[in-house]
Design an enzyme around this catalytic site. Structure first.
Site, mmCIF file in Angstrom:
data_model
loop_
_atom_site.group_PDB
_atom_site.id
_atom_site.type_symbol
_atom_site.label_atom_id
_atom_site.label_comp_id
_atom_site.label_asym_id
_atom_site.label_seq_id
_atom_site.Cartn_x
_atom_site.Cartn_y
_atom_site.Cartn_z
ATOM 1 N N CYS A 5 -5.524 11.015 -6.370
ATOM 2 C CA CYS A 5 -4.213 11.563 -6.714
ATOM 3 C C CYS A 5 -3.101 10.723 -6.099
ATOM 4 O O CYS A 5 -2.788 10.868 -4.912
ATOM 5 C CB CYS A 5 -4.106 13.014 -6.247
ATOM 6 S SG CYS A 5 -2.510 13.756 -6.618
ATOM 7 N N CYS A 44 -0.086 12.690 -4.846
ATOM 8 C CA CYS A 44 -0.306 13.352 -3.553
ATOM 9 C C CYS A 44 -0.271 12.345 -2.403
ATOM 10 O O CYS A 44 0.360 12.573 -1.384
ATOM 11 C CB CYS A 44 -1.676 14.039 -3.506
ATOM 12 S SG CYS A 44 -2.197 14.841 -5.005
ATOM 13 N N ASP A 45 -0.982 11.246 -2.568
ATOM 14 C CA ASP A 45 -1.249 10.368 -1.426
ATOM 15 C C ASP A 45 -0.482 9.040 -1.442
ATOM 16 O O ASP A 45 -0.348 8.404 -0.401
ATOM 17 C CB ASP A 45 -2.754 10.075 -1.352
ATOM 18 C CG ASP A 45 -3.565 11.352 -1.155
ATOM 19 O OD1 ASP A 45 -3.024 12.278 -0.529
ATOM 20 O OD2 ASP A 45 -4.710 11.423 -1.636
#
Ligand code: NDP
Length: 367
Positions: free
Chosen positions: A146, A149-150
């Site tokens: 992701c 997200c990261d």
């Protein structure tokens, strides 16, 4: 075998399921939330995909960020506070042909007046050495599924990164990562992309993205202290291998919605995502609602999952209050089986007879 009869049963304990639990518990509907026991092989993690993430920086309300598992522990505590009942069991069979819906586990038969499906989706993985979650591999320490997200984490900034895949997700993730990375190497197993033309064009025009064609990632390399340092690539036509230094690997080869249990009973798209009305969380079976990633191939964020979890709880509450709920086709349905047509002009009664939806016309009909 024990039998449980409940008004609201929720399957899944990620942001969608737990938000549905918080709302329906506060509405005094005494929800039962069922989640699968942890199982690495089957990718089941109570708490959902955030349990395998580290820093969550984009969940509103946490200006300093929060660890994924801590966020989910807080969701769970909040659901418990209002009286959610939890059951950790594998559901082996589901019968949605009539209400109450019936769910079977090894030890229980559960009868549900309404069912909220929040079983999520699982990222697909390559299954190569170095990819597994820490401590077995570098998952969470340089390997991610992701980018949203990261990607913004400090360890990936101004570094060369690798994205694997050739679909829209891979194009989107690679494009997103160029905001932070010095360069993104997009590794694809063929010489043609599956992604839509517009997404391909955007990636081709981006000077920070380099394509590595006809190539597979064989192994992710690194050290526990430093995380990922490189990948071993193999050209799939010549079988020649070489090492490519990288600080991070983003696997973007698709997701699989967790819907096998409901196949043949609920309408789904070709990938297996449950179809909902999108202006409500209703599925094609009145009384069954779906929220979170199990019905969302597009946004797939914790906050959107939580948002649809709230919608599902409110939809279930409406249904149990005998009020009409919006269906995927645009008509509305009540618990008694009355259909209100999409144009709001008529009501089709459960026996098939049709009456006007306008009180004055109805009064005239009765005279
Ligand atoms: P897709 O299934 O479309 O693409 C998966 C990609 O990963 C393919 O290129 C495939 O290669 C590759 N792949 C699959 N398995 C492997 C493997 N084992 N090893 C190496 N490569 C592999 O998945 P996406 O997640 O990209 O998209 C899913 C759906 O979501 C699509 O309908 C897409 O349009 C949609 N979507 C839309 C977005 C948007 O519009 N903003 C954003 C993201 C997704 P190959 O091509 O050789 O099969």
């Amino acid at each position: 075998m024990r039998t449980l009869d409940r008004e609201v049963v929720i399957i899944g304990s990620g942001p969608a399921g737990l938000t549905a639990a918080i709302y329906s518990a506060r509405a005094n509907l005494k929800p039962l939330l069922i989640d699968a026991p942890p199982d690495a092989a089957r990718q089941t993690t109570p708490g959902g995909q955030l349990m395998i993430t580290t820093d969550v920086e984009n969940y509103p309300g946490f200006p300093e960020g929060i660890q994924g598992p801590d966020l989910m522990a807080a969701f769970r505590k909040q659901a418990e506070r209002f009286g959610t009942e939890f059951l950790e069991e594998w559901i082996t069979e589901v019968d949605l042909s009539e209400r109450p819906f019936q769910l079977q586990t090894a030890d229980y038969v559960i009868n549900a007046q309404t069912l909220i499906i929040a079983t999520g989706a699982s990222a697909k993985w390559l299954g190569i050495p170095g990819e597994a979650k820490v401590p077995k591999g570098f998952g969470g320490n340089g390997v991610s599924a992701c980018a949203t997200c990261d990607g913004p984490l400090p360890g990936f900034r101004n570094k060369d990164l690798v994205v694997v895949g050739g679909g829209d997700t891979a194009m989107e993730e690679a494009t997103f990562l160029t905001r932070y990375a010095s360069k993104v190497n997009l590794v694809h197993r063929r010489d043609k992309l599956r992604a839509s033309k517009i997404m391909q064009d955007k990636a081709f025009q981006n000077p920070k993205i380099e394509f590595i064609w006809n190539t597979g990632v064989q192994e992710i390399l690194g050290e526990p202290e430093t995380g990922v340092t490189g990948v071993r690539l193999r050209h799939l036509h010549t079988n020649k291998e070489h090492l490519l230094p990288t600080a991070g690997v983003f696997i973007a080869i698709g997701h699989k919605p967790n819907t096998d249990l409901f196949k043949g009973q609920l309408d789904m798209d070709e990938v297996g995502y449950i179809k909902t009305s999108h202006r409500s969380t209703a599925t094609n079976v009145p009384g069954v609602f779906a929220c979170g990633d199990v019905q969302d191939a597009t946004y797939r964020q914790a906050v959107t999952a939580a948002g649809t979890g709230c919608m599902a709880a409110l939809d279930a509450e409406r249904f149990l209050d005998h009020l009409p709920v919006l269906m995927p086709g645009g008509d509305e349905v009540t618990m008694e089986g009355e259909h209100i047509t999409a144009d709001h002009q008529a009501i089709i009664e459960p026996d098939g007879s049709m009456v006007s939806n306008h009180p004055e016309t109805l009064a005239a009909q009765k005279k």
